[in-house]
Design an enzyme around this catalytic site. Structure first.
Site, PDB file in Angstrom:
ATOM      1  N   CYS A 249      26.160  20.147  43.029  1.00 53.14           N
ATOM      2  CA  CYS A 249      27.581  20.157  42.539  1.00 53.14           C
ATOM      3  C   CYS A 249      27.476  19.514  41.256  1.00 53.14           C
ATOM      4  O   CYS A 249      26.448  18.818  40.087  1.00 53.14           O
ATOM      5  CB  CYS A 249      27.176  17.850  42.888  1.00 53.14           C
ATOM      6  SG  CYS A 249      26.664  17.773  44.714  1.00 53.14           S
ATOM      7  N   ALA A 251      29.496  20.088  38.068  1.00 53.85           N
ATOM      8  CA  ALA A 251      30.327  19.842  37.006  1.00 53.85           C
ATOM      9  C   ALA A 251      29.807  18.386  36.201  1.00 53.85           C
ATOM     10  O   ALA A 251      28.773  17.108  37.446  1.00 53.85           O
ATOM     11  CB  ALA A 251      31.961  19.378  36.944  1.00 53.85           C
ATOM     12  N   PRO A 252      29.378  18.945  34.934  1.00 55.23           N
ATOM     13  CA  PRO A 252      30.416  19.645  34.537  1.00 55.23           C
ATOM     14  C   PRO A 252      29.131  20.895  34.005  1.00 55.23           C
ATOM     15  O   PRO A 252      29.477  21.589  32.617  1.00 55.23           O
ATOM     16  CB  PRO A 252      30.887  18.074  32.917  1.00 55.23           C
ATOM     17  CG  PRO A 252      29.413  17.515  32.539  1.00 55.23           C
ATOM     18  CD  PRO A 252      29.207  17.556  34.168  1.00 55.23           C
ATOM     19  N   GLY A 253      28.557  20.652  34.120  1.00 51.40           N
ATOM     20  CA  GLY A 253      27.834  21.517  34.323  1.00 51.40           C
ATOM     21  C   GLY A 253      25.993  22.274  32.799  1.00 51.40           C
ATOM     22  O   GLY A 253      25.887  23.180  33.011  1.00 51.40           O
ATOM     23  N   GLY A 254      26.267  20.961  32.609  1.00 51.78           N
ATOM     24  CA  GLY A 254      24.829  21.290  32.496  1.00 51.78           C
ATOM     25  C   GLY A 254      23.098  21.819  32.565  1.00 51.78           C
ATOM     26  O   GLY A 254      22.559  22.759  32.095  1.00 51.78           O
ATOM     27  N   LYS A 255      23.136  21.294  34.303  1.00 56.79           N
ATOM     28  CA  LYS A 255      21.871  21.530  34.541  1.00 56.79           C
ATOM     29  C   LYS A 255      22.693  23.467  34.901  1.00 56.79           C
ATOM     30  O   LYS A 255      21.481  24.575  34.956  1.00 56.79           O
ATOM     31  CB  LYS A 255      21.585  21.106  35.571  1.00 56.79           C
ATOM     32  CG  LYS A 255      20.916  19.904  35.418  1.00 56.79           C
ATOM     33  CD  LYS A 255      20.487  18.712  36.742  1.00 56.79           C
ATOM     34  CE  LYS A 255      20.657  17.847  36.344  1.00 56.79           C
ATOM     35  NZ  LYS A 255      21.714  17.197  35.761  1.00 56.79           N
ATOM     36  N   ASP A 271      32.226  22.124  42.498  1.00 50.56           N
ATOM     37  CA  ASP A 271      32.362  21.024  42.788  1.00 50.56           C
ATOM     38  C   ASP A 271      33.714  20.809  43.234  1.00 50.56           C
ATOM     39  O   ASP A 271      34.518  21.336  42.979  1.00 50.56           O
ATOM     40  CB  ASP A 271      32.210  20.957  41.493  1.00 50.56           C
ATOM     41  CG  ASP A 271      31.786  19.221  40.821  1.00 50.56           C
ATOM     42  OD1 ASP A 271      30.825  18.636  39.913  1.00 50.56           O
ATOM     43  OD2 ASP A 271      33.136  18.284  41.124  1.00 50.56           O
ATOM     44  N   CYS A 369      19.939   9.887  39.695  1.00 52.01           N
ATOM     45  CA  CYS A 369      20.486   9.629  38.172  1.00 52.01           C
ATOM     46  C   CYS A 369      20.458   8.121  38.708  1.00 52.01           C
ATOM     47  O   CYS A 369      20.869   7.236  37.769  1.00 52.01           O
ATOM     48  CB  CYS A 369      21.359   9.986  36.947  1.00 52.01           C
ATOM     49  SG  CYS A 369      23.622   9.596  37.489  1.00 52.01           S
TER      50      CYS A 369
HETATM   51  C1  LIG Z   1      25.922  13.283  38.962  1.00 47.99           C
HETATM   52  S1  LIG Z   1      27.082  14.861  39.109  1.00 47.99           S
HETATM   53  C2  LIG Z   1      26.607  16.439  38.890  1.00 47.99           C
HETATM   54  C3  LIG Z   1      25.747  16.303  37.212  1.00 47.99           C
HETATM   55  C4  LIG Z   1      25.834  18.060  37.034  1.00 47.99           C
HETATM   56  N1  LIG Z   1      24.966  18.360  37.455  1.00 47.99           N
HETATM   57  C5  LIG Z   1      25.188  18.715  35.233  1.00 47.99           C
HETATM   58  O1  LIG Z   1      23.719  18.598  35.192  1.00 47.99           O
HETATM   59  O2  LIG Z   1      26.360  18.494  34.250  1.00 47.99           O
HETATM   60  C6  LIG Z   1      27.495  15.059  40.549  1.00 47.99           C
HETATM   61  C7  LIG Z   1      29.340  15.546  40.377  1.00 47.99           C
HETATM   62  O3  LIG Z   1      29.151  15.468  42.211  1.00 47.99           O
HETATM   63  C8  LIG Z   1      30.472  16.150  42.295  1.00 47.99           C
HETATM   64  N2  LIG Z   1      30.818  15.923  43.730  1.00 47.99           N
HETATM   65  C9  LIG Z   1      30.706  14.961  44.335  1.00 47.99           C
HETATM   66  N3  LIG Z   1      30.562  14.606  45.409  1.00 47.99           N
HETATM   67  C10 LIG Z   1      30.746  16.476  45.736  1.00 47.99           C
HETATM   68  C11 LIG Z   1      31.504  17.047  46.581  1.00 47.99           C
HETATM   69  N4  LIG Z   1      30.796  16.484  48.368  1.00 47.99           N
HETATM   70  N5  LIG Z   1      30.709  18.571  46.624  1.00 47.99           N
HETATM   71  C12 LIG Z   1      30.732  19.366  45.044  1.00 47.99           C
HETATM   72  N6  LIG Z   1      30.696  18.330  44.258  1.00 47.99           N
HETATM   73  C13 LIG Z   1      30.946  17.234  44.403  1.00 47.99           C
HETATM   74  C14 LIG Z   1      31.109  15.236  41.666  1.00 47.99           C
HETATM   75  O4  LIG Z   1      32.209  15.770  41.349  1.00 47.99           O
HETATM   76  C15 LIG Z   1      30.236  15.413  40.117  1.00 47.99           C
HETATM   77  O5  LIG Z   1      30.872  16.178  39.265  1.00 47.99           O
END
Ligand SMILES: C[S@@+](CC[C@H](N)C(=O)[O-])C[C@H]1O[C@@H](n2cnc3c(N)ncnc32)[C@H](O)[C@@H]1O
Length: 421
Positions: A249, A251-255, A271, A369
């Protein structure tokens, strides 16, 4: 100031009818031509009003016989009350402009009402603050169900967690290790007269936030913006060069970017949101990093998995975002208690699927989070009860994961590192 008040009120009103604040602000700010200063003021007023909404509604309720029916009038009064209580704007200007705006929106007949409410607030301010201190929703500016849930789950830690969620969040940077050590970047900023502090291996906190373009080397990929709590995950994965890693998961790609800054791994970032995945691409480009990107539902293995097992999986799941309220104050008013069960199901579906792609001896880091137990420790217990081949890594074993409670220094996160045995 009228333009600022009206745009902020429109954004607040949109949140109160169920839309997210970033989406509402984007729409309102896009409607008219604004200076950078006005844009920043609209943002500050709408975020501030939502941050303190519990107190502002309480104060308004004490001042009026009936809450105004027109959402736009209600939001304008709330924004004006926010400015009177929490901003440095001159009181006469706040009142004068808000009264004119109410007249323009709802007709001249409501101007005396708005004028009376705001002036009465100034007269009764002390009494109202005193009364608010005895009402939990007004004191913490959180919905009642949220206060009750946290008090039941965290006991005496609930009050400081709620209080920290209403502080203005600091701007924290992540220095790109491939390009520079964090200490060197700190010196660079100090040479430019900025007050900064090292708060993690790559994390630098600015005393005063600035636009990213004012940061030396931002465009060239020297540095990114990321909360210190969000910088913990990449280190917990204990990456080694050449490992196959999946960020499920992303986006936006921080990790994703942090992992690649720390180690030369083969990374696949997924994502399901195409627009958000574009931001991963932009961040990778700016930082000079490379990963394979794929837009897919990570839980639907048939749609993306090539059958090769991964050494590490980062599962930063969608969640209530209850640990990052200081950055997203709309969240506390948009969430409903029943939403938590929906997140729990999504998280379980992702956990079940992604565990299948972890190699024996490999690790999966589950991250939320959230500060709610249902999404954290309870998920770990549920998962361990179903998978005899899973154990929590020794450093987290006693608590079934590590809850990083939100504080002044960082947002709230939960981490559980599972090993496949
Ligand atoms: C908490 S954010 C991730 C933040 C990211 N890891 C970062 O550090 O920038 C959760 C992400 O999960 C994605 N998401 C939700 N359900 C999903 C799924 N079933 N498969 C893939 N991505 C999913 C959302 O679109 C969202 O971008």
């Amino acid at each position: 100031m009228q333009q600022v008040q009206r745009a902020a009120a429109a954004a607040v009103s949109s949140v109160l009818s169920g839309h997210s604040l970033p989406e509402s602000l984007e729409r309102e700010i896009g409607k008219v031509r604004l200076t950078d200063q006005q844009r920043a003021a609209i943002q500050a007023c709408s975020y501030g009003t939502l941050r303190h909404l519990g107190f502002l509604r309480f104060a308004l309720d004490q001042l009026v016989k009936r809450t105004p029916k027109d959402d736009k009038v209600l939001s304008l009064l709330l924004v004006a009350l926010y400015q009177l209580q929490f901003s440095e704007s001159a009181h006469y200007a706040v009142v004068d402009h808000a009264v004119k705006s109410v007249g323009a929106i709802a007709g001249r007949s409501l101007k005396p009402f708005a004028n009376a409410v705001l002036r009465e607030y100034l007269r009764k301010r002390r009494q109202l603050i005193d009364a608010a201190s005895r009402d939990d929703v007004a004191r913490f500016s959180f919905p009642r169900w949220w206060i009750d849930k946290l008090s039941a789950q965290l006991g005496s830690q609930a009050a400081p967690v709620l209080a920290s969620a209403n502080l203005h969040p600091p701007m924290i940077l992540r220095v790109n290790r491939r390009r520079m050590q964090a200490e060197e970047y700190v010196s660079l900023l100090r040479e430019r007269g900025m007050v900064v502090e090292l708060v993690g291996p790559e994390a630098v906190r600015l005393a005063v936030p600035v636009g990213v373009r004012q940061l030396p080397g931002f465009v060239e990929g020297l540095v990114s913006v990321q909360d210190a709590g969000a910088q913990v995950a990449a280190h917990l994965l204990e990456l080694e060069p050449g490992q196959r890693v999946i960020d499920a998961c992303a986006a936006p790609g921080g990790k994703t970017c942090h992992m690649l800054e720390l180690c030369d791994v083969q990374l696949l970032s997924l994502d399901r949101d195409e627009r958000r995945l574009l931001r991963v691409h932009e961040n990778l480009e700016r930082l000079g990093l490379g990963a394979k990107l794929c837009c897919a539902d990570a839980a639907d293995l048939d749609s993306w998995w090539d059958g090769r097992l991964a050494d590490r999986v980062l599962l930063d799941v969608p969640c209530s975002a209850s640990g990052v309220v200081r950055r997203h104050p709309d969240v506390k008013w948009l969430r409903r208690p029943s939403d938590i069960a929906g997140f729990v199901l999504q998280q379980r579906r992702l956990l079940e699927a992604l565990w299948q792609v972890v190699a024996r001896g490999g690790k999966l880091l589950y991250v939320t989070c959230s500060v709610f137990r249902e999404e954290n420790q309870q998920q770990v217990n549920w998962f361990l009860s179903r998978h005899a081949d899973a154990r929590v890594a020794p450093q987290h074993a006693t608590n079934g994961g590590e809850l990083l409670l939100p504080s002044e220094d960082h947002d709230g996160f939960f981490h559980a590192l599972f090993e496949k045995i």
